[in-house]
Design a protein around this motif. Structure first.
Motif, PDB file in Angstrom:
ATOM      1  N   GLU A   1       0.831  -1.208   0.000  1.00 15.69           N
ATOM      2  CA  GLU A   1       0.000   0.000   0.000  1.00 15.69           C
ATOM      3  C   GLU A   1       0.866   1.259   0.000  1.00 15.69           C
ATOM      4  O   GLU A   1       1.809   1.390   0.775  1.00 15.69           O
ATOM      5  CB  GLU A   1      -0.926   0.016   1.214  1.00 15.69           C
ATOM      6  N   VAL A   2       0.526   2.194  -0.883  1.00 15.01           N
ATOM      7  CA  VAL A   2       1.218   3.465  -0.990  1.00 15.01           C
ATOM      8  C   VAL A   2       0.195   4.586  -0.899  1.00 15.01           C
ATOM      9  O   VAL A   2      -0.797   4.589  -1.636  1.00 15.01           O
ATOM     10  CB  VAL A   2       2.006   3.571  -2.316  1.00 15.01           C
ATOM     11  N   LEU A   3       0.407   5.529   0.011  1.00 15.90           N
ATOM     12  CA  LEU A   3      -0.494   6.660   0.178  1.00 15.90           C
ATOM     13  C   LEU A   3       0.128   7.908  -0.436  1.00 15.90           C
ATOM     14  O   LEU A   3       1.328   8.154  -0.281  1.00 15.90           O
ATOM     15  CB  LEU A   3      -0.783   6.904   1.663  1.00 15.90           C
ATOM     16  N   VAL A   4      -0.688   8.679  -1.148  1.00 17.82           N
ATOM     17  CA  VAL A   4      -0.230   9.910  -1.789  1.00 17.82           C
ATOM     18  C   VAL A   4      -1.114  11.065  -1.347  1.00 17.82           C
ATOM     19  O   VAL A   4      -2.177  10.876  -0.753  1.00 17.82           O
ATOM     20  CB  VAL A   4      -0.271   9.774  -3.327  1.00 17.82           C
TER      21      VAL A   4
ATOM     22  N   ASP B   1       4.440  -2.931  16.752  1.00 18.14           N
ATOM     23  CA  ASP B   1       3.932  -3.380  15.463  1.00 18.14           C
ATOM     24  C   ASP B   1       3.067  -2.329  14.775  1.00 18.14           C
ATOM     25  O   ASP B   1       2.775  -2.449  13.575  1.00 18.14           O
ATOM     26  CB  ASP B   1       3.135  -4.671  15.640  1.00 18.14           C
ATOM     27  N   LEU B   2       2.666  -1.285  15.504  1.00 15.70           N
ATOM     28  CA  LEU B   2       1.835  -0.233  14.928  1.00 15.70           C
ATOM     29  C   LEU B   2       2.632   1.003  14.528  1.00 15.70           C
ATOM     30  O   LEU B   2       2.087   1.911  13.902  1.00 15.70           O
ATOM     31  CB  LEU B   2       0.749   0.188  15.926  1.00 15.70           C
ATOM     32  N   SER B   3       3.900   1.064  14.884  1.00 18.19           N
ATOM     33  CA  SER B   3       4.678   2.293  14.712  1.00 18.19           C
ATOM     34  C   SER B   3       4.738   2.745  13.259  1.00 18.19           C
ATOM     35  O   SER B   3       4.497   3.914  12.946  1.00 18.19           O
ATOM     36  CB  SER B   3       6.100   2.094  15.246  1.00 18.19           C
ATOM     37  N   TYR B   4       5.053   1.829  12.349  1.00 23.15           N
ATOM     38  CA  TYR B   4       5.206   2.231  10.949  1.00 23.15           C
ATOM     39  C   TYR B   4       3.876   2.673  10.354  1.00 23.15           C
ATOM     40  O   TYR B   4       3.793   3.708   9.675  1.00 23.15           O
ATOM     41  CB  TYR B   4       5.788   1.081  10.126  1.00 23.15           C
ATOM     42  N   ALA B   5       2.828   1.907  10.602  1.00 23.13           N
ATOM     43  CA  ALA B   5       1.526   2.227  10.020  1.00 23.13           C
ATOM     44  C   ALA B   5       1.007   3.570  10.518  1.00 23.13           C
ATOM     45  O   ALA B   5       0.489   4.393   9.738  1.00 23.13           O
ATOM     46  CB  ALA B   5       0.521   1.117  10.337  1.00 23.13           C
ATOM     47  N   ILE B   6       1.143   3.827  11.813  1.00 22.47           N
ATOM     48  CA  ILE B   6       0.645   5.089  12.372  1.00 22.47           C
ATOM     49  C   ILE B   6       1.511   6.251  11.910  1.00 22.47           C
ATOM     50  O   ILE B   6       1.003   7.354  11.663  1.00 22.47           O
ATOM     51  CB  ILE B   6       0.584   4.995  13.905  1.00 22.47           C
ATOM     52  N   ASN B   7       2.816   6.023  11.768  1.00 19.87           N
ATOM     53  CA  ASN B   7       3.671   7.077  11.227  1.00 19.87           C
ATOM     54  C   ASN B   7       3.269   7.426   9.801  1.00 19.87           C
ATOM     55  O   ASN B   7       3.288   8.601   9.400  1.00 19.87           O
ATOM     56  CB  ASN B   7       5.131   6.630  11.261  1.00 19.87           C
ATOM     57  N   LEU B   8       2.860   6.424   9.034  1.00 19.07           N
ATOM     58  CA  LEU B   8       2.458   6.668   7.645  1.00 19.07           C
ATOM     59  C   LEU B   8       1.207   7.537   7.566  1.00 19.07           C
ATOM     60  O   LEU B   8       1.174   8.527   6.832  1.00 19.07           O
ATOM     61  CB  LEU B   8       2.234   5.331   6.933  1.00 19.07           C
TER      62      LEU B   8
ATOM     63  N   SER C   1      13.095   8.635   2.147  1.00 19.65           N
ATOM     64  CA  SER C   1      13.091   7.258   2.657  1.00 19.65           C
ATOM     65  C   SER C   1      12.475   7.200   4.052  1.00 19.65           C
ATOM     66  O   SER C   1      12.418   8.193   4.779  1.00 19.65           O
ATOM     67  CB  SER C   1      14.516   6.703   2.700  1.00 19.65           C
ATOM     68  N   THR C   2      12.033   6.026   4.418  1.00 19.16           N
ATOM     69  CA  THR C   2      11.530   5.762   5.762  1.00 19.16           C
ATOM     70  C   THR C   2      12.475   4.797   6.453  1.00 19.16           C
ATOM     71  O   THR C   2      12.922   3.822   5.854  1.00 19.16           O
ATOM     72  CB  THR C   2      10.120   5.154   5.707  1.00 19.16           C
ATOM     73  N   TYR C   3      12.815   5.105   7.697  1.00 17.99           N
ATOM     74  CA  TYR C   3      13.717   4.222   8.441  1.00 17.99           C
ATOM     75  C   TYR C   3      13.054   3.787   9.743  1.00 17.99           C
ATOM     76  O   TYR C   3      12.108   4.417  10.229  1.00 17.99           O
ATOM     77  CB  TYR C   3      15.043   4.924   8.740  1.00 17.99           C
ATOM     78  N   GLY C   4      13.553   2.711  10.276  1.00 15.48           N
ATOM     79  CA  GLY C   4      13.049   2.214  11.551  1.00 15.48           C
ATOM     80  C   GLY C   4      14.140   1.471  12.298  1.00 15.48           C
ATOM     81  O   GLY C   4      15.122   1.022  11.707  1.00 15.48           O
ATOM     82  N   TYR C   5      13.968   1.385  13.607  1.00 12.66           N
ATOM     83  CA  TYR C   5      14.917   0.619  14.410  1.00 12.66           C
ATOM     84  C   TYR C   5      14.200   0.029  15.608  1.00 12.66           C
ATOM     85  O   TYR C   5      13.123   0.483  16.005  1.00 12.66           O
ATOM     86  CB  TYR C   5      16.106   1.474  14.869  1.00 12.66           C
ATOM     87  N   SER C   6      14.792  -0.989  16.162  1.00 14.07           N
ATOM     88  CA  SER C   6      14.333  -1.573  17.422  1.00 14.07           C
ATOM     89  C   SER C   6      15.561  -1.965  18.226  1.00 14.07           C
ATOM     90  O   SER C   6      16.542  -2.460  17.666  1.00 14.07           O
ATOM     91  CB  SER C   6      13.439  -2.791  17.182  1.00 14.07           C
ATOM     92  N   ILE C   7      15.510  -1.706  19.528  1.00 13.98           N
ATOM     93  CA  ILE C   7      16.657  -1.958  20.406  1.00 13.98           C
ATOM     94  C   ILE C   7      16.200  -2.845  21.558  1.00 13.98           C
ATOM     95  O   ILE C   7      15.178  -2.569  22.195  1.00 13.98           O
ATOM     96  CB  ILE C   7      17.245  -0.641  20.934  1.00 13.98           C
ATOM     97  N   PHE C   8      16.968  -3.885  21.817  1.00 16.68           N
ATOM     98  CA  PHE C   8      16.648  -4.860  22.858  1.00 16.68           C
ATOM     99  C   PHE C   8      17.658  -4.763  23.991  1.00 16.68           C
ATOM    100  O   PHE C   8      18.860  -4.606  23.760  1.00 16.68           O
ATOM    101  CB  PHE C   8      16.661  -6.279  22.292  1.00 16.68           C
ATOM    102  N   LEU C   9      17.154  -4.866  25.210  1.00 18.25           N
ATOM    103  CA  LEU C   9      17.986  -5.020  26.404  1.00 18.25           C
ATOM    104  C   LEU C   9      17.776  -6.450  26.880  1.00 18.25           C
ATOM    105  O   LEU C   9      16.739  -6.776  27.476  1.00 18.25           O
ATOM    106  CB  LEU C   9      17.592  -4.016  27.477  1.00 18.25           C
TER     107      LEU C   9
END
Length: 432
Positions: free
Chosen positions: A256-259, A287-294, A352-360
């Protein structure tokens, strides 16, 4: 309402004075709220007298603002450390917190509606202490941190709303979100003495074991604890009348691409409001971070397609309403970060869109999904920028753990799936 007025008088909050000349008079109003328990039952009804801070004048009524609000990542780090070490988590609530803050200059407000003195109906209230709604009220409440410092606590440089106490083998961590407090430590008797000391200085309510904090539901398992926002998510679904809708398996359709172009949505305010409440859901839902950011990229002029994508996110939330974060007792303390980027994802700007996740250890403590501020000319460049932002967060996390005397035994790791970006980061010669 009478209880609130009695509290204001008991704290010596104000004086009744004649209307001063050439002074701004700030309005006041009542705010009524129903407070709920984690299971949805009504806890109590609350009336709060607030100042209409939007009528204050910068430079005349106030000069600076500040609020002690702990970062969500800091909360997750402290919860991880407490679970791994088997520490007790205690929750406190400060009653009328802002009434403890002394104002450095007088502020005048109108008499509370319904409580106007019949002998002096034209008089106003001169505030000596802060009340809710004033722009400088959170800064005045900052005296709580002064009290903690006098008790031997140190204020974290990584997060000013985190305080830590170390004396010999004893350790206490305290998280402050305005007037909500989480406190934990390895010495239960010292912890109780500290809470008793707070009782002497401030009117606080001991809520016992941590179970419901800022809309986060905490449940304890045999291997640690689980944090979710099922009630909050249910309220969102109920608000948009989608309780009977059919859930979907993913928050976005594949590819899906939104314009920007499209038929304008009839109610942009509703769109912005729903995006705002869903943002808070990402505290426990990576799991919602990317979709809500979009969908949040189109707040200015949402279209029907944007709202349809927003509804799909809510359908997904309905099917995963009990999802959340698990914190386990495994003693692994290594820090591992994962970064990725989607080159030129945005059709309109080619950014571009970037993302990261960090684990302790095995527990995820920090994540993000954002559009990059500039256009990357290659996938290597976008991936490298993603690695740079992830490294910044890892350094912040490492500094936080160092302050808490919980540094991992091994170096933090940053993993990326782009060989060109890895080579670029390893070879200083290519840094031009």
């Amino acid at each position: 309402m009478q209880e609130e007025i009695d509290s204001l008088h008991a704290y010596g909050t104000w004086d009744l004075v004649p209307h001063p000349l050439n002074m701004n008079i700030v309005g006041s109003k009542w705010v009524f709220r129903t407070k709920y328990c984690a299971d949805g039952s009504i806890e109590r009804y609350k009336a709060r007298l607030v100042a209409q801070g939007f009528t204050q004048i910068l430079g005349s009524d106030f000069h600076h603002t500040f609020s002690l609000v702990v970062k969500a990542a800091t909360v997750r780090v402290v919860l991880t450390l407490a679970v791994q070490r088997g520490w007790h988590l205690q929750q406190l609530d400060v009653k009328n917190a802002f009434l403890n803050g002394v104002l450095d200059k007088p502020v005048y407000i109108t008499q509370p509606p319904g409580f106007v003195d019949p002998r002096f109906p034209d008089h106003v209230r001169r505030l000596k202490k802060a009340i809710y709604g004033l722009r400088q009220a959170p800064l005045a409440w900052f005296r709580f941190s002064i009290f903690l410092l006098s008790m031997g606590f140190s204020q974290s440089r990584a997060d000013s709303s985190l305080f830590h106490f170390h004396r010999g083998p004893s350790t206490i961590f305290l998280l402050l979100y305005v007037d909500d407090i989480i406190v934990t430590g390895n010495d239960q008797s010292l912890l109780q003495r500290f809470i008793s000391q707070i009782h002497k200085e401030f009117a606080i309510k001991d809520l016992g074991r941590l179970n419901y904090f800022l809309g986060l539901e905490v449940s304890y398992t045999h291997d640690g604890l689980f944090i979710g926002q099922a009630k909050y998510a249910h309220d969102i679904i109920k608000r948009v009348e989608l309780l009977d809708s059919k859930p979907v398996a993913t928050p976005l359709s594949a590819g899906e691409v939104l314009v920007r172009e499209g038929s304008p949505f009839r109610d942009p305010s509703l769109y912005r409001s729903l995006v705002g409440v869903l943002q808070y859901l990402t505290i426990t839902r990576p799991d919602l971070s990317y979709a809500i950011n979009l969908v949040s990229q189109f707040l200015q002029s949402p279209t029907d397609d944007h709202f349809q994508a927003l509804k799909r996110i809510i359908w997904y939330v309905k099917g995963t309403i009990h999802f959340g974060l698990s914190f386990t007792r495994r003693t692994d303390s290594s820090v591992i970060g994962y970064s990725d980027a989607d080159w030129a994802r945005c059709i309109d700007t080619r950014r571009s869109t970037y993302g990261y996740s960090i684990f302790l250890g095995r527990n995820i403590v920090s994540w993000s999904a954002k559009k990059q501020p500039t256009v990357a000319r290659s996938s290597c460049e976008s991936e490298y920028r993603a690695m740079a932002n992830t490294a910044v967060e890892i350094i912040w996390l490492s500094n936080l753990l160092h302050e808490l005397q919980s540094s991992p035994s091994s170096r933090p790791q940053l993993l990326c799936d782009n060989k060109s970006a890895i080579f670029l980061s390893q070879n200083p010669v290519t840094h031009k």
